[in-house]
Design a protein around this motif. Sequence first.
Motif, PDB file in Angstrom:
ATOM      1  N   UNK A  70       6.868   3.441   6.914  1.00 25.14           N
ATOM      2  CA  UNK A  70       5.626   4.080   6.497  1.00 25.14           C
ATOM      3  C   UNK A  70       4.470   3.103   6.688  1.00 25.14           C
ATOM      4  N   UNK A  71       3.353   3.567   7.257  1.00 31.24           N
ATOM      5  CA  UNK A  71       2.199   2.673   7.387  1.00 31.24           C
ATOM      6  C   UNK A  71       1.799   2.086   6.042  1.00 31.24           C
ATOM      7  N   UNK A  72       1.330   0.837   6.073  1.00 28.74           N
ATOM      8  CA  UNK A  72       0.947   0.166   4.832  1.00 28.74           C
ATOM      9  C   UNK A  72      -0.339   0.736   4.249  1.00 28.74           C
ATOM     10  N   UNK A  73      -1.234   1.237   5.116  1.00 27.74           N
ATOM     11  CA  UNK A  73      -2.566   1.647   4.673  1.00 27.74           C
ATOM     12  C   UNK A  73      -2.751   3.146   4.810  1.00 27.74           C
ATOM     13  N   UNK A  74      -3.076   3.797   3.712  1.00 36.22           N
ATOM     14  CA  UNK A  74      -3.423   5.216   3.721  1.00 36.22           C
ATOM     15  C   UNK A  74      -4.932   5.363   3.828  1.00 36.22           C
ATOM     16  N   UNK A  75      -5.356   6.386   4.551  1.00 39.73           N
ATOM     17  CA  UNK A  75      -6.770   6.750   4.643  1.00 39.73           C
ATOM     18  C   UNK A  75      -6.923   8.136   4.039  1.00 39.73           C
ATOM     19  N   UNK A  76      -7.738   8.242   3.002  1.00 41.15           N
ATOM     20  CA  UNK A  76      -7.987   9.521   2.337  1.00 41.15           C
ATOM     21  C   UNK A  76      -9.318  10.074   2.819  1.00 41.15           C
ATOM     22  N   UNK A  77      -9.282  11.256   3.437  1.00 37.98           N
ATOM     23  CA  UNK A  77     -10.474  11.871   4.028  1.00 37.98           C
ATOM     24  C   UNK A  77     -11.071  12.890   3.059  1.00 37.98           C
ATOM     25  N   UNK A  78     -12.398  12.808   2.862  1.00 37.74           N
ATOM     26  CA  UNK A  78     -13.140  13.773   2.042  1.00 37.74           C
ATOM     27  C   UNK A  78     -14.201  14.439   2.910  1.00 37.74           C
ATOM     28  N   UNK A  79     -14.236  15.756   2.897  1.00 42.24           N
ATOM     29  CA  UNK A  79     -15.135  16.551   3.724  1.00 42.24           C
ATOM     30  C   UNK A  79     -16.509  16.687   3.090  1.00 42.24           C
ATOM     31  N   UNK A 135      -5.128  12.280  -5.919  1.00 43.15           N
ATOM     32  CA  UNK A 135      -4.728  11.897  -4.563  1.00 43.15           C
ATOM     33  C   UNK A 135      -4.586  10.392  -4.431  1.00 43.15           C
ATOM     34  N   UNK A 136      -5.524   9.653  -5.003  1.00 45.05           N
ATOM     35  CA  UNK A 136      -5.473   8.188  -4.912  1.00 45.05           C
ATOM     36  C   UNK A 136      -4.235   7.654  -5.619  1.00 45.05           C
ATOM     37  N   UNK A 137      -3.929   8.203  -6.777  1.00 48.70           N
ATOM     38  CA  UNK A 137      -2.731   7.746  -7.496  1.00 48.70           C
ATOM     39  C   UNK A 137      -1.469   7.976  -6.664  1.00 48.70           C
ATOM     40  N   UNK A 146      -5.526   1.331   0.398  1.00 48.64           N
ATOM     41  CA  UNK A 146      -6.136   2.648   0.501  1.00 48.64           C
ATOM     42  C   UNK A 146      -7.569   2.514   1.006  1.00 48.64           C
ATOM     43  N   UNK A 147      -7.897   3.333   1.985  1.00 46.67           N
ATOM     44  CA  UNK A 147      -9.258   3.473   2.497  1.00 46.67           C
ATOM     45  C   UNK A 147      -9.716   4.887   2.208  1.00 46.67           C
ATOM     46  N   UNK A 148     -10.951   5.070   1.755  1.00 36.94           N
ATOM     47  CA  UNK A 148     -11.538   6.398   1.618  1.00 36.94           C
ATOM     48  C   UNK A 148     -12.537   6.584   2.751  1.00 36.94           C
ATOM     49  N   UNK A 164     -17.860   4.420 -10.027  1.00 35.58           N
ATOM     50  CA  UNK A 164     -17.323   4.696 -11.368  1.00 35.58           C
ATOM     51  C   UNK A 164     -15.949   4.063 -11.570  1.00 35.58           C
ATOM     52  N   UNK A 165     -15.205   3.861 -10.490  1.00 34.74           N
ATOM     53  CA  UNK A 165     -13.845   3.306 -10.576  1.00 34.74           C
ATOM     54  C   UNK A 165     -13.797   1.826 -10.184  1.00 34.74           C
ATOM     55  N   UNK A 166     -14.951   1.186 -10.117  1.00 34.30           N
ATOM     56  CA  UNK A 166     -14.976  -0.229  -9.721  1.00 34.30           C
ATOM     57  C   UNK A 166     -14.196  -1.077 -10.730  1.00 34.30           C
ATOM     58  N   UNK A 167     -13.639  -2.175 -10.226  1.00 37.01           N
ATOM     59  CA  UNK A 167     -12.897  -3.086 -11.080  1.00 37.01           C
ATOM     60  C   UNK A 167     -11.443  -2.706 -11.272  1.00 37.01           C
ATOM     61  N   UNK A 168     -11.002  -1.596 -10.697  1.00 35.07           N
ATOM     62  CA  UNK A 168      -9.627  -1.134 -10.902  1.00 35.07           C
ATOM     63  C   UNK A 168      -8.731  -1.380  -9.689  1.00 35.07           C
ATOM     64  N   UNK A 169      -9.313  -1.872  -8.599  1.00 34.55           N
ATOM     65  CA  UNK A 169      -8.514  -2.147  -7.421  1.00 34.55           C
ATOM     66  C   UNK A 169      -7.924  -0.915  -6.770  1.00 34.55           C
ATOM     67  N   UNK A 170      -8.596   0.222  -6.878  1.00 38.90           N
ATOM     68  CA  UNK A 170      -8.049   1.474  -6.349  1.00 38.90           C
ATOM     69  C   UNK A 170      -8.291   1.648  -4.862  1.00 38.90           C
ATOM     70  N   UNK A 171      -9.410   1.156  -4.370  1.00 39.84           N
ATOM     71  CA  UNK A 171      -9.782   1.385  -2.975  1.00 39.84           C
ATOM     72  C   UNK A 171     -10.113   0.047  -2.325  1.00 39.84           C
ATOM     73  N   UNK A 172      -9.587  -0.148  -1.108  1.00 37.20           N
ATOM     74  CA  UNK A 172      -9.760  -1.414  -0.399  1.00 37.20           C
ATOM     75  C   UNK A 172     -10.926  -1.388   0.578  1.00 37.20           C
TER      76      UNK A 172
END
Length: 345
Positions: A70-79, A135-137, A146-148, A164-172
Amino acid sequence: MSDDAVGPAETDDVLGPGWVARTLPLRPDALSRRGAPDPVATLVHRRPDDAAAPAGTPATPPSADLAPPRPRTAVLYLHGFVDYFFHPHVADALARAGYDLWALDLRDYGRSIRPGRPANEITDLATYTEEIDTAVRLLRGSHDRLVVLAHSTGGLTAALWAHARRGRGLVDALVLNSPWLELRGTTFERTVLTGAIDVVGRVAPRLVVSRTARHYGEALHAATGGPWDYDLAWKPHTFEARAGFVRAVRRGHARVARGLAVDCPVLVLASDAAGPDDRWHDALLTTDSVLDPAQIAARAPLLGPDVTFVQVPGGAHDLALSPAPARERYLDEVLRFLEERLGDA
């Protein structure tokens, strides 16, 4: 990732063979408490064995004992607004570079539209936090990074969510394709009219206050001579904008204007020119005929301490739907940024 971890099982997606969708149940909202169906979001993905292999990867005979890594990095797309995911060519480009694209159709958009619920409406952009968090979880549980990647109104929503989610390490990393960071229009529209909408949007959120121009959509769609085919029931050429939605967006713009503190690297991309948004013209797909790239460039530094801005010559509003060579330039810039900031995919 097990079926239990992500809710209902995958079903075949409208994009065709290899593509699957999962419906993500969301909490009841004011509409569902009045008898409408509960909201849902939809997570779209291509099965790993159907994804485009990275360039130069030798063919390997299938093995029952050896699943592809499985690729190490997921990209989450928002329309964006009145939009949904129909961009398999973007998934192809990312997959060739080793990235795993997942797309989220937000509540009441695209695949997530349900009878009895108004399509493409929201009165607070923060409402989308629930499905983005879900989705991020899920993706953080199966990928190292994770990339958005977000477009237009999705870009504004993603920036506010990341702040709003800064400091949580959710998105790279955050990649924004023509994000809607300011209202295109006159000073009167950005000040006096915005003040009026703030009041009207609170007391009469469903009042129609404008409609999107149809020319850009007609230039895009194959049925009217364009290069792209997609579902006009989910992305019609024109659609009403209601006071509650406009109020939510303008409040988001105001928050950006005060400055955000997104704590991951941010790439903002936009066309190099604005085209008229109120009539047909020959440059509808080689300029941004929806937003003003100069406004995007001016607001981009306010998103956080590490922001890169790139102009894409000849780009359309959705840079991923631009004609060549602008489309390739856009995808190359995204991949270059991710490689520089994240290293190997």
